[in-house]
Design a protein around this motif. Structure first.
Motif, mmCIF file in Angstrom:
data_model
loop_
_atom_site.group_PDB
_atom_site.id
_atom_site.type_symbol
_atom_site.label_atom_id
_atom_site.label_comp_id
_atom_site.label_asym_id
_atom_site.label_seq_id
_atom_site.Cartn_x
_atom_site.Cartn_y
_atom_site.Cartn_z
ATOM 1 N N LYS A 31 0.785 -1.132 -0.488
ATOM 2 C CA LYS A 31 -0.170 0.190 0.109
ATOM 3 C C LYS A 31 1.503 1.328 0.392
ATOM 4 O O LYS A 31 1.740 0.748 0.994
ATOM 5 N N LEU A 32 0.388 2.340 -0.610
ATOM 6 C CA LEU A 32 1.283 3.400 -1.112
ATOM 7 C C LEU A 32 0.517 4.456 -0.449
ATOM 8 O O LEU A 32 -0.763 4.701 -0.674
ATOM 9 N N GLU A 33 0.583 5.729 0.042
ATOM 10 C CA GLU A 33 0.648 6.199 0.548
ATOM 11 C C GLU A 33 1.457 8.000 0.490
ATOM 12 O O GLU A 33 2.833 7.819 1.454
ATOM 13 N N ILE A 34 1.244 8.651 -0.308
ATOM 14 C CA ILE A 34 1.980 10.783 -0.610
ATOM 15 C C ILE A 34 1.344 11.363 1.054
ATOM 16 O O ILE A 34 -0.117 11.451 0.844
ATOM 17 N N LYS A 35 1.971 11.791 1.688
ATOM 18 C CA LYS A 35 1.182 12.869 2.601
ATOM 19 C C LYS A 35 2.249 13.592 2.412
ATOM 20 O O LYS A 35 3.586 14.078 2.848
ATOM 21 N N GLU A 36 1.302 15.214 2.905
ATOM 22 C CA GLU A 36 2.089 16.274 2.921
ATOM 23 C C GLU A 36 1.883 16.710 3.828
ATOM 24 O O GLU A 36 1.043 16.559 3.943
ATOM 25 N N PRO A 37 2.687 17.726 4.103
ATOM 26 C CA PRO A 37 2.759 18.324 5.372
ATOM 27 C C PRO A 37 0.782 19.331 5.670
ATOM 28 O O PRO A 37 0.878 20.123 4.641
ATOM 29 N N ALA A 38 0.940 19.822 6.869
ATOM 30 C CA ALA A 38 -0.239 20.706 6.922
ATOM 31 C C ALA A 38 -0.002 21.701 7.031
ATOM 32 O O ALA A 38 0.848 22.405 7.260
ATOM 33 N N GLU A 39 -0.892 22.023 6.407
ATOM 34 C CA GLU A 39 -0.875 23.883 5.848
ATOM 35 C C GLU A 39 0.222 24.495 7.444
ATOM 36 O O GLU A 39 -0.901 24.700 8.471
ATOM 37 N N ASN B 12 10.188 20.145 10.278
ATOM 38 C CA ASN B 12 10.514 19.173 8.954
ATOM 39 C C ASN B 12 9.519 19.354 8.585
ATOM 40 O O ASN B 12 8.908 18.235 8.612
ATOM 41 N N ALA B 13 8.986 19.645 7.245
ATOM 42 C CA ALA B 13 7.632 20.210 6.528
ATOM 43 C C ALA B 13 7.983 19.554 5.137
ATOM 44 O O ALA B 13 8.476 20.523 4.579
ATOM 45 N N THR B 14 7.786 18.152 4.910
ATOM 46 C CA THR B 14 8.016 17.647 3.850
ATOM 47 C C THR B 14 7.400 16.326 3.448
ATOM 48 O O THR B 14 6.632 16.230 4.458
ATOM 49 N N PRO B 15 7.164 16.621 2.062
ATOM 50 C CA PRO B 15 6.150 15.221 2.188
ATOM 51 C C PRO B 15 7.246 13.809 2.490
ATOM 52 O O PRO B 15 8.243 13.963 1.932
ATOM 53 N N THR B 16 6.152 13.135 2.362
ATOM 54 C CA THR B 16 6.299 11.354 2.560
ATOM 55 C C THR B 16 5.922 10.259 1.912
ATOM 56 O O THR B 16 4.868 10.723 1.637
ATOM 57 N N LEU B 17 6.858 9.269 1.652
ATOM 58 C CA LEU B 17 5.536 8.007 0.744
ATOM 59 C C LEU B 17 6.050 6.945 1.948
ATOM 60 O O LEU B 17 7.673 6.559 2.286
ATOM 61 N N THR B 18 5.261 6.569 2.412
ATOM 62 C CA THR B 18 4.946 5.411 2.545
ATOM 63 C C THR B 18 4.152 4.314 2.522
ATOM 64 O O THR B 18 3.801 4.416 1.927
ATOM 65 N N ILE B 19 5.494 2.719 2.224
ATOM 66 C CA ILE B 19 5.383 1.990 1.441
ATOM 67 C C ILE B 19 5.087 0.816 2.719
ATOM 68 O O ILE B 19 5.642 0.317 3.631
ATOM 69 N N ILE C 176 8.358 0.862 5.304
ATOM 70 C CA ILE C 176 9.273 1.749 4.674
ATOM 71 C C ILE C 176 9.001 3.729 4.327
ATOM 72 O O ILE C 176 7.944 3.530 3.609
ATOM 73 N N THR C 177 9.636 4.481 4.681
ATOM 74 C CA THR C 177 9.322 5.679 4.636
ATOM 75 C C THR C 177 9.912 6.866 3.863
ATOM 76 O O THR C 177 10.594 6.515 4.316
ATOM 77 N N VAL C 178 9.505 7.028 2.988
ATOM 78 C CA VAL C 178 10.457 7.496 2.199
ATOM 79 C C VAL C 178 9.912 9.842 2.201
ATOM 80 O O VAL C 178 9.456 9.851 1.382
ATOM 81 N N ALA C 179 10.909 10.651 2.661
ATOM 82 C CA ALA C 179 11.293 11.874 2.882
ATOM 83 C C ALA C 179 11.731 12.674 1.821
ATOM 84 O O ALA C 179 12.799 12.310 1.646
ATOM 85 N N ALA C 180 10.836 13.150 1.433
ATOM 86 C CA ALA C 180 11.289 14.532 -0.414
ATOM 87 C C ALA C 180 12.456 15.295 -0.060
ATOM 88 O O ALA C 180 13.047 15.129 -0.847
#
Length: 561
Positions: free
Chosen positions: A337-345, A350-357, A403-407
């Motif tokens: 399952k793949l989920e991209i989260k963007e930081p809240a407004e 450490n405001a970064t979008p992340t992809l959690t696999i 695993i989580t990928v921070a961009a």
């Protein structure tokens, strides 16, 4: 997760983000081989050095393989990549000499113009700046006091108040000045803790009730400076913390601002920052060791100049696009399952979008930690975060691992490399892991007291193990060090013995894992101390006098002494 919060309660293992915690189960904590894997891999990452060769392969030329950073701005992996504008400014700055005080005043004035603060100062890192601000406030601009630090005898103000929620490993920078730390639990305690001896309040931005404004509303009427640690936050213009009443706000230069790694940014009161500058190099005061070079000062200013004009929304869209590219490559992997989260407004830290696999480890026969281990130890190396959970809290369900990928610290083209690497690992055919081998019968009963000699790099120390209970292969007891006694747990697998203990004080934690061989009444081995590397130990079973003596109760009060 906030960088400073991450280190408040945990000891970190580099790169993959695995954590060895005393709260972990005994079997999980000691399932690894007797030699810590992270230590083996860190050593294996360095081959025989050759002559340094400037160029794209500069690290490889001395046997060190670089890392694609999908983890975060951690100092231990070099934090951020400097902006081109920063590198160019530093290249020019290093070619000329300049009077450093004049440079500091010019940079301070320019920073104030860009950010809208009263003044600015560049330090040799965020912690160094906090150290200098504390020393400056304690001395109050008086060099006679300054040169006495850390001997504060005769000083009027020698105490710094810190909320319990803000105690962290970085407040060493404040303690190093010699001040007494007053830790408070509540806002009411904070009010009562302020006395004529209070020099400063230090805090990290928090939620209610520990907001910067709430603390500033108490500190300002009392005339107490407030230092806010915003190390890994995004820089706000105008500055949100100064607007809330902070005297000084401290940033890491080499985090999200992407300035020099060895630079910090202090913004706020000119009087406080001039006192802090007075305490630092090139002056021969208590913070001379925190020397910042002309290159870092100009590089930090260039980073702030760039920050003020960067298109941050476009930058965020680029980061998200990299994660989308990785996600597309990984789509279709069974159970993933793949989920991209963007930081809240308005998110700052450490405001970064992340992809959690996330996947079922029983389907792919590999865990997130194992994927992270392979990514960090094989070329091209990639640092990612990890996770493992089993259903929802208090509920059963299929196991999941991730695993989580921070961009935000990736570079152009890294997304393709990272996608290929993760895809290859997750789609590789592998057999189901063999059931964990049962431990061998203990070679001996080792309950009792053990006298422990520890050899550090340049000193020795005497400790004690009290093994109170041996339940088959499992051991429970206490570990008495030089300054504290803490819980000890471990196991014995044949003649292999492993213990773990954790020493916790406000702001600091020390996890020690002992692993060695039992021979007769002696255990010899090594200690893994996570970020503090390793040491050697020898434990000998304590012996007691064999004389047997009946203890009699005195018949009356003594007639002589």
């Amino acid at each position: 997760m906030k960088r400073r919060e991450l280190l408040k309660d945990l000891s970190m293992i580099p790169l993959a983000g695995g954590v060895l915690s005393a709260a972990a189960s005994t079997s999980a904590a000691f399932a690894e081989s007797s030699k810590p894997k992270w230590f083996q891999k860190a050593s294996a990452a360095v081959s025989a050095p050759g002559p340094l060769k400037p160029g794209p392969q500069i690290y490889q030329s001395i046997g060190v393989e670089p890392i694609i950073n999908c983890r975060g701005t951690f100092t231990i992996i070099g934090a951020s990549i400097e902006l081109p504008e920063v590198r160019q400014a530093m290249e020019y700055a290093c070619q000329y000499n300049v009077q450093i005080d004049e440079l500091a005043f010019g940079v301070g004035q320019r920073l104030s113009e860009i950010v809208g603060s009263e003044w600015g100062m560049v330090s040799s890192g965020c912690a160094a700046g906090m150290n200098e601000v504390t020393a400056g406030i304690i001395a109050g601009g008086n060099p006679e006091k300054l040169i006495r630090i850390p001997n504060l005898e005769g000083f009027e103000k020698t105490e710094v108040i810190i909320p319990r929620s803000s105690r962290n490993v970085y407040d060493h920078a404040i303690r190093n000045v010699g001040v007494k730390i007053i830790t408070v639990e509540t806002i009411e305690e904070l009010k009562k803790a302020i006395t004529p001896r209070t020099a400063m309040i230090y805090m990290m931005p928090g939620d209610e009730p520990w907001t910067v404004k709430a603390v500033a509303d108490i500190a300002k009427p009392a005339g107490v400076p407030l230092l806010v640690d915003a190390a890994a936050e995004r820089l706000t213009i105008p500055n949100i913390h100064l607007q809330a009443g902070a005297s000084v706000v401290a940033y890491s230069g080499g985090k999200v601002i992407r300035g020099p790694q060895c630079a910090g940014l202090m913004l706020g009161s000119k009087d406080v920052l001039m006192s802090a500058w007075q305490a630092s190099a090139p002056h021969h005061g208590p913070c001379r060791n925190n020397k910042v070079g002309r290159e870092e000062m100009i590089g930090m200013l260039a980073a702030v100049e760039a920050w003020a004009t960067r298109d941050h929304k476009a930058e965020m869209r680029t980061w998200v696009s990299w994660l989308e590219n990785i996600s597309k490559k990984l789509s279709g992997i069974p159970s993933a399952k793949l989920e991209i989260k963007e930081p809240a407004e308005g998110a700052l830290d450490n405001a970064t979008p992340t992809l959690t696999i996330t996947w079922d480890p029983t389907k792919l026969n590999i865990t997130g930690q194992e994927v992270a281990d392979e990514l960090q130890t094989t070329k091209p190396r990639v640092a990612v975060g990890t996770g493992f959970r089993r259903g929802q809290a208090a509920q059963s369900g299929p196991p999941t691992t991730s695993i989580t990928v921070a961009a935000y610290m990736m570079g152009p083209g890294n997304d393709k490399i990272v996608a290929e690497r993760i895809y290859e690992i997750l789609t590789r055919k592998r057999s189901a892991p063999k059931a964990e081998a049962t431990m061998k019968a203990p070679a001996a009963e080792i309950a009792g007291r053990w006298d422990v000699s520890i050899e550090f790099y340049t000193s020795a120390s005497k400790h004690t193990f009290i093994i109170e209970k041996q339940d088959g292969n499992y051991l429970y007891g206490t570990h008495k060090g030089e300054f504290a006694t803490r819980e000890l747990f471990g196991n014995i697998d044949g003649d292999e013995v492993r213990f773990q203990s954790r020493y916790s004080v406000p702001g600091d934690n020390l996890t020690m894992t002992f692993y060695g061989k039992l021979s007769g009444d002696t255990i010899t081995g090594e200690i893994d101390m996570v970020e503090y590397v390793n040491a050697k130990f020898t434990a000998k079973r304590a012996t007691f006098p064999n004389n047997r003596q009946r203890i009699n109760i005195p018949a009356g009060r003594p007639l002589s002494t």
